[in-house]
Structure formats: C-alpha cells, structure tokens
Design an enzyme around this catalytic site. Structure first.
Site, PDB file in Angstrom:
ATOM      1  N   ALA A  53     -12.422  12.603  -9.747  1.00 27.85           N
ATOM      2  CA  ALA A  53     -11.580  12.361 -10.926  1.00 27.85           C
ATOM      3  C   ALA A  53     -10.847  13.604 -11.421  1.00 27.85           C
ATOM      4  O   ALA A  53      -9.928  13.488 -12.239  1.00 27.85           O
ATOM      5  CB  ALA A  53     -12.451  11.806 -12.057  1.00 27.85           C
ATOM      6  N   GLY A  55      -9.161  15.658  -9.469  1.00 31.80           N
ATOM      7  CA  GLY A  55      -8.163  16.058  -8.474  1.00 31.80           C
ATOM      8  C   GLY A  55      -6.750  15.659  -8.842  1.00 31.80           C
ATOM      9  O   GLY A  55      -6.485  15.133  -9.931  1.00 31.80           O
ATOM     10  N   ILE A  57      -4.871  13.290  -7.651  1.00 29.74           N
ATOM     11  CA  ILE A  57      -4.772  11.851  -7.914  1.00 29.74           C
ATOM     12  C   ILE A  57      -5.697  11.493  -9.074  1.00 29.74           C
ATOM     13  O   ILE A  57      -5.326  10.743  -9.975  1.00 29.74           O
ATOM     14  CB  ILE A  57      -5.194  11.024  -6.674  1.00 29.74           C
ATOM     15  CG1 ILE A  57      -4.262  11.289  -5.508  1.00 29.74           C
ATOM     16  CG2 ILE A  57      -5.235   9.528  -7.004  1.00 29.74           C
ATOM     17  CD1 ILE A  57      -4.777  10.761  -4.170  1.00 29.74           C
ATOM     18  N   GLY A  58      -6.917  12.042  -9.024  1.00 30.66           N
ATOM     19  CA  GLY A  58      -7.957  11.638  -9.974  1.00 30.66           C
ATOM     20  C   GLY A  58      -7.534  11.764 -11.426  1.00 30.66           C
ATOM     21  O   GLY A  58      -7.809  10.870 -12.234  1.00 30.66           O
ATOM     22  N   ASP A  78     -16.814  14.298 -10.515  1.00 29.96           N
ATOM     23  CA  ASP A  78     -16.243  15.242  -9.547  1.00 29.96           C
ATOM     24  C   ASP A  78     -17.251  16.368  -9.345  1.00 29.96           C
ATOM     25  O   ASP A  78     -18.201  16.504 -10.136  1.00 29.96           O
ATOM     26  CB  ASP A  78     -14.894  15.802 -10.051  1.00 29.96           C
ATOM     27  CG  ASP A  78     -13.989  16.280  -8.906  1.00 29.96           C
ATOM     28  OD1 ASP A  78     -14.422  17.173  -8.131  1.00 29.96           O
ATOM     29  OD2 ASP A  78     -12.876  15.763  -8.784  1.00 29.96           O
ATOM     30  N   ASP A 194       1.885   2.262   0.224  1.00 32.40           N
ATOM     31  CA  ASP A 194       2.858   1.856   1.248  1.00 32.40           C
ATOM     32  C   ASP A 194       3.714   0.697   0.724  1.00 32.40           C
ATOM     33  O   ASP A 194       4.916   0.647   0.978  1.00 32.40           O
ATOM     34  CB  ASP A 194       2.124   1.442   2.533  1.00 32.40           C
ATOM     35  CG  ASP A 194       1.258   2.577   3.065  1.00 32.40           C
ATOM     36  OD1 ASP A 194       1.737   3.722   3.078  1.00 32.40           O
ATOM     37  OD2 ASP A 194       0.094   2.315   3.425  1.00 32.40           O
ATOM     38  N   HIS A 221      -3.034   2.665   7.305  1.00 31.00           N
ATOM     39  CA  HIS A 221      -2.374   3.632   6.425  1.00 31.00           C
ATOM     40  C   HIS A 221      -2.200   4.974   7.134  1.00 31.00           C
ATOM     41  O   HIS A 221      -2.810   5.968   6.782  1.00 31.00           O
ATOM     42  CB  HIS A 221      -3.177   3.807   5.123  1.00 31.00           C
ATOM     43  CG  HIS A 221      -2.543   4.829   4.217  1.00 31.00           C
ATOM     44  ND1 HIS A 221      -1.322   4.639   3.614  1.00 31.00           N
ATOM     45  CD2 HIS A 221      -2.941   6.069   3.850  1.00 31.00           C
ATOM     46  CE1 HIS A 221      -1.009   5.710   2.910  1.00 31.00           C
ATOM     47  NE2 HIS A 221      -1.977   6.593   3.043  1.00 31.00           N
TER      48      HIS A 221
HETATM   49  N1  NAD Z   1      -4.666   6.019   0.394  1.00 32.15           N
HETATM   50  C1  NAD Z   1      -3.534   6.608   0.054  1.00 32.15           C
HETATM   51  O1  NAD Z   1      -2.466   5.989   0.029  1.00 32.15           O
HETATM   52  C2  NAD Z   1      -3.529   8.063  -0.334  1.00 32.15           C
HETATM   53  C3  NAD Z   1      -2.414   8.605  -0.988  1.00 32.15           C
HETATM   54  C4  NAD Z   1      -2.450   9.934  -1.378  1.00 32.15           C
HETATM   55  C5  NAD Z   1      -3.568  10.741  -1.095  1.00 32.15           C
HETATM   56  N2  NAD Z   1      -4.625  10.166  -0.447  1.00 32.15           N
HETATM   57  C6  NAD Z   1      -5.832  10.954  -0.165  1.00 32.15           C
HETATM   58  O2  NAD Z   1      -6.588  11.097  -1.362  1.00 32.15           O
HETATM   59  C7  NAD Z   1      -7.441  12.257  -1.255  1.00 32.15           C
HETATM   60  C8  NAD Z   1      -7.343  13.089  -2.520  1.00 32.15           C
HETATM   61  O3  NAD Z   1      -6.054  13.613  -2.695  1.00 32.15           O
HETATM   62  P1  NAD Z   1      -5.713  14.579  -3.934  1.00 32.15           P
HETATM   63  O4  NAD Z   1      -4.286  14.933  -3.826  1.00 32.15           O
HETATM   64  O5  NAD Z   1      -6.221  13.990  -5.188  1.00 32.15           O
HETATM   65  O6  NAD Z   1      -6.616  15.851  -3.556  1.00 32.15           O
HETATM   66  P2  NAD Z   1      -7.176  16.997  -4.541  1.00 32.15           P
HETATM   67  O7  NAD Z   1      -7.678  18.084  -3.674  1.00 32.15           O
HETATM   68  O8  NAD Z   1      -6.148  17.315  -5.561  1.00 32.15           O
HETATM   69  O9  NAD Z   1      -8.387  16.268  -5.283  1.00 32.15           O
HETATM   70  C9  NAD Z   1      -9.518  15.870  -4.619  1.00 32.15           C
HETATM   71  C10 NAD Z   1     -10.678  15.949  -5.578  1.00 32.15           C
HETATM   72  O10 NAD Z   1     -11.840  15.516  -4.875  1.00 32.15           O
HETATM   73  C11 NAD Z   1     -12.901  16.316  -5.330  1.00 32.15           C
HETATM   74  N3  NAD Z   1     -14.013  16.307  -4.402  1.00 32.15           N
HETATM   75  C12 NAD Z   1     -14.177  17.015  -3.252  1.00 32.15           C
HETATM   76  N4  NAD Z   1     -15.382  16.752  -2.721  1.00 32.15           N
HETATM   77  C13 NAD Z   1     -15.971  15.842  -3.530  1.00 32.15           C
HETATM   78  C14 NAD Z   1     -17.215  15.190  -3.520  1.00 32.15           C
HETATM   79  N5  NAD Z   1     -18.125  15.406  -2.555  1.00 32.15           N
HETATM   80  N6  NAD Z   1     -17.491  14.353  -4.523  1.00 32.15           N
HETATM   81  C15 NAD Z   1     -16.598  14.125  -5.516  1.00 32.15           C
HETATM   82  N7  NAD Z   1     -15.397  14.713  -5.579  1.00 32.15           N
HETATM   83  C16 NAD Z   1     -15.098  15.574  -4.599  1.00 32.15           C
HETATM   84  C17 NAD Z   1     -12.296  17.703  -5.503  1.00 32.15           C
HETATM   85  O11 NAD Z   1     -13.113  18.530  -6.320  1.00 32.15           O
HETATM   86  C18 NAD Z   1     -10.952  17.348  -6.112  1.00 32.15           C
HETATM   87  O12 NAD Z   1     -11.031  17.351  -7.516  1.00 32.15           O
HETATM   88  C19 NAD Z   1      -6.962  12.969   0.009  1.00 32.15           C
HETATM   89  O13 NAD Z   1      -7.840  12.677   1.066  1.00 32.15           O
HETATM   90  C20 NAD Z   1      -5.597  12.375   0.274  1.00 32.15           C
HETATM   91  O14 NAD Z   1      -5.210  12.463   1.629  1.00 32.15           O
HETATM   92  C21 NAD Z   1      -4.628   8.858  -0.068  1.00 32.15           C
HETATM   93  O1  LMR Z   2       0.452  11.440   3.281  1.00 32.33           O
HETATM   94  C1  LMR Z   2      -0.653  11.778   2.878  1.00 32.33           C
HETATM   95  O2  LMR Z   2      -1.351  12.613   3.452  1.00 32.33           O
HETATM   96  C2  LMR Z   2      -1.186  11.192   1.595  1.00 32.33           C
HETATM   97  C3  LMR Z   2      -1.087   9.700   1.544  1.00 32.33           C
HETATM   98  O3  LMR Z   2      -1.742   9.078   2.592  1.00 32.33           O
HETATM   99  C4  LMR Z   2       0.319   9.190   1.407  1.00 32.33           C
HETATM  100  O4  LMR Z   2       0.676   8.225   2.066  1.00 32.33           O
HETATM  101  O5  LMR Z   2       1.059   9.750   0.580  1.00 32.33           O
END
Ligand code: NAD
Ligand code: LMR
Length: 357
Positions: A53, A55, A57-58, A78, A194, A221
């Site tokens: 939460a 991060g 996205i969080g 987190d 998407d 994805h």
């Molecule tokens: N599904 C999708 O469409 C989509 C889209 C965007 C990003 N993502 C993915 O989402 C993930 C997060 O992206 P972000 O930009 O928020 O990254 P970020 O690094 O900004 O945030 C990730 C958070 O996860 C926390 N974290 C790490 N290990 C942890 C654990 N063991 N337990 C709990 N929290 C933990 C970190 O402390 C951090 O606050 C990435 O893997 C990214 O590729 C997926």
């Molecule tokens: O592209 C990435 O790595 C993050 C996410 O899966 C996205 O589609 O934006």
C-alpha cells in the site's frame, strides 16, 4: 512521583501525538475499538486490504479505495512506510476506517477478516526490462503474501496486480492448493489496465468519449498475450487494417510506453490505481449481489486448453462466477490468439513450477 501506570499513559499520549498513525497501527487502542464500532454501526461495507500500500500504485489505490462507499474498513500493509500512508489517508473525511500494518510480523493482522485483498506489492520494470524479468523478486513476494491469505482470510477475493501477472496468478493458485484453500473463482489477475488503455486508444481513433467505448481484451497481461478483440468493440464499428495494427500494437505496448516515458522511475501507477479501483469496485458490487457485473480478468479458465486465460467474467458473491467464451474472432485475432497462447503456456508453467519444484 508518577506511578508506572501514569508514566505509561503519558508515553501513550505523547506517542499518539507524535505518531498519529499509531492510533490505527495499534489494534488494542481505544481509537481502534471506536473505529470498529463505527465500522459495525455505520454504513455496511466490505473489509479491504491492500498489500504493497505504500508503493507507487498502492498509495493512489489506497486513496481511491478510501473514497469508495462500499468499503467500511481499509487495511494498508507494506514492508515500509505503512504508518505514514495510513496517517495521511486516515484524515480523509470519508466513511472507511483505515488501519496500517508494517512488516511481515503484522501481515496476519492485516489479513484477518478481510473480504477483498488487492496485491500491488513487488518491484516494477525499468526501461529495457520485460515483465518476466520481475519474476525472480516478485514470485517470492507473492508466495509469502498468498500464504498469509491462506492462513487468515482463505475465503477472500484476491485481485493480483504484481507482475508478471501471467505467472503470479498461477503461483497464487499453487500456494492456495498447497494450503487446501484454493477456490479458482476467488483468484483474479488484474488485466483492467489493458481494457482501460484499449477503451482510451480506440475512442481516440473513433472520435468518441472513452466512457462510451467497451473493448474486450483477452489472453494475458504481457506483450503479445494482451489480445484486444477489436471486432467486438461496442458500439459496433470497423477498423482498417492499418488502424487495427496501430491499435493492437499500442494496447500491447501501453505498459512499455509508460516505462520509457518514466525513464527509470517505475511503471504505470496512477492509471493502474484507477484501473485497480474500477476492478475492485466491480468485485465489491459482485460480492454485494449486484446482477450483470462483467469485466475482463485473468482467471482459471476452460475457454482454451490453457489452465488460465483472460476473458470477460461475471462477478458475483463468490468471485468470478461465470467465465465467458471468446466469441467470434476474425482472422487477425485468430492469429493473435495462437501467438498469445504459445507465450502464455510458458509463463503459466514457470509460475506453477516455482511452487511445485
Ligand atoms: N497488473 C497490471 O496491470 C500492473 C500495472 C502496473 C504495475 N504492475 C505491477 O505492480 C507492482 C507494483 O508496482 P509499483 O509501481 O507500485 O511499485 P513500487 O515499487 O512503487 O511499490 C511496490 C510496493 O510493494 C512493497 N513491497 C515490496 N515487497 C513487499 C512485501 N513482501 N510485502 C508487502 N509489500 C511489499 C514495496 O515496499 C513498495 O511499497 C509491480 O510488480 C508492477 O510491475 C502491474
Ligand atoms: O508495464 C509494466 O511493467 C507495468 C504494467 O504491467 C503495465 O501494463 O503498465
């Protein structure tokens, strides 16, 4: 001279003043008991946990979920910065009660009693990386978090965002199978971004408001596994070959477009938080018993020969209660489907064998 009870009370008061998030961080405090009463006595709603939460996205995801009237309790977990984010979000004058949980020792408390768990924990891409390059780190993170879910809220709906989704969803399924808690309907890989992108880019080409456009995006994805079905766009429309190729390429590479624009500072966070909330809200409306809630998601599926596949699903009280078929595809989409399945098969297998090894 002050008694030890008085000293402890003074310390507690000072600590609450200096670290207001402690009010939410400490389960036994009177503030939390009051919050519990409010959660029970106030508007009925669901208990939602966000893992990761603090991060990129969080944080916006936590803010948007705090604004969702279907949420009565919001747990923010987190391994870093959870108290700060919790203090900040908790000042919003919306209905949901917010509590923070920091570090693995508090994971079980974060998950106990939760109806919907949203997981954006894990590392994001940098330019030049594929989503699969994140597997090494994120696979272990997802495993640990899902073990917690199996222990503490095995009936919760899980929205898995952490990449590579094509592998992390099979990892989660294997963890739940091992624990004897697996219910395929309750595990949903989030592919909503998407769809959000597809609606936006298609609306641009058609000169429409994106809110009027509905593009099914199936497969998975990542790269070619992201398969927009442009022949099934609503409102009904047609595209030239050039438009089809432009749109398919832009939708498949939307994530990379953001990663490159951010130039090392991460991947999509704000549009992802928006998409995650749109999807979570659909899950909550399904849980509430609303009829006709349909969204795309990467789920256990018999639509193809693969064990997991993204298609439209109907969301209900038990999660993905119905998985819809692909519908009629044109030749361009049939070719795309074969490519998508080939890549997906490897990613799914990689996730499964990470747990079974
Ligand atoms: N599904 C999708 O469409 C989509 C889209 C965007 C990003 N993502 C993915 O989402 C993930 C997060 O992206 P972000 O930009 O928020 O990254 P970020 O690094 O900004 O945030 C990730 C958070 O996860 C926390 N974290 C790490 N290990 C942890 C654990 N063991 N337990 C709990 N929290 C933990 C970190 O402390 C951090 O606050 C990435 O893997 C990214 O590729 C997926
Ligand atoms: O592209 C990435 O790595 C993050 C996410 O899966 C996205 O589609 O934006």
């Amino acid at each position: 001279m002050a008694s030890s009870v008085e000293v402890n009370q003074r310390i507690a008061r000072l600590s609450a003043h200096l670290y207001p998030s402690n009010l939410q961080m400490e389960d036994s405090s009177s503030a939390v008991r009051r919050a519990d009463c409010r959660a029970k006595g106030g508007a009925p709603g669901f208990k939602v946990a966000i893992l990761g939460a603090a991060g990129g996205i969080g944080q916006p995801l936590a803010m948007l979920m705090k604004m969702n009237p279907l949420v009565s309790v919001l747990h923010l977990y987190d391994v870093v910065n959870a108290p700060g984010v919790t203090a900040d979000i908790s000042h919003m004058d919306t209905g949901a009660v917010v509590r923070g949980f920091l570090g693995q020792a508090q994971l079980d408390n974060a998950l106990t009693g939760i109806d919907l768990v949203i997981i954006p924990a894990g590392v994001p891409r940098k330019p030049g990386m594929t989503r699969d390059d994140l597997f090494k780190i994120n696979a272990g993170i997802v495993r640990t978090l899902c073990e917690g879910i199996a222990r503490c809220c095995p009936r919760a709906i899980v929205n898995l965002i952490s990449n590579p989704v094509n592998s992390t969803v099979p990892i989660a399924a294997e963890v739940f199978k091992k624990a004897g808690t697996y219910d395929p309907k309750r595990l949903l890989g989030v592919t909503m971004l998407d769809v959000v992108r597809a609606n936006t880019f298609v609306a641009e080409v058609l000169g429409l408001d994106p809110r009027e456009v509905d593009v099914p995006v199936v497969g998975g994805h990542s790269g070619v596994t992201i398969l927009p079905l442009l022949s099934q766009v609503k409102p009904p429309c047609s595209f030239t070959r050039e438009e089809t190729e432009y749109l398919t390429d832009r939708i498949q590479n939307g994530g990379t477009e953001v990663v490159e624009a951010k130039a090392g500072a991460g991947s999509a966070t704000l549009s992802m938080a928006y998409a995650a909330v749109k999807f979570a809200d659909a899950c909550l409306r399904g849980l509430r018993g609303d009829a006709g809630v349909v969204e795309c998601s990467f789920v256990a599926s018999q639509v193809t020969e693969l064990p997991f596949f993204a298609t439209k699903v109907r969301l209900g009280r038990n999660g993905a209660e119905e998985v819809y078929q692909l519908g009629p595809l044109n030749e361009y989409e049939r070719v795309g489907l074969e490519k998508a399945k080939k890549e997906l098969a490897g990613s799914i297998e990689k996730g499964v064998s990470f747990i079974r090894k």
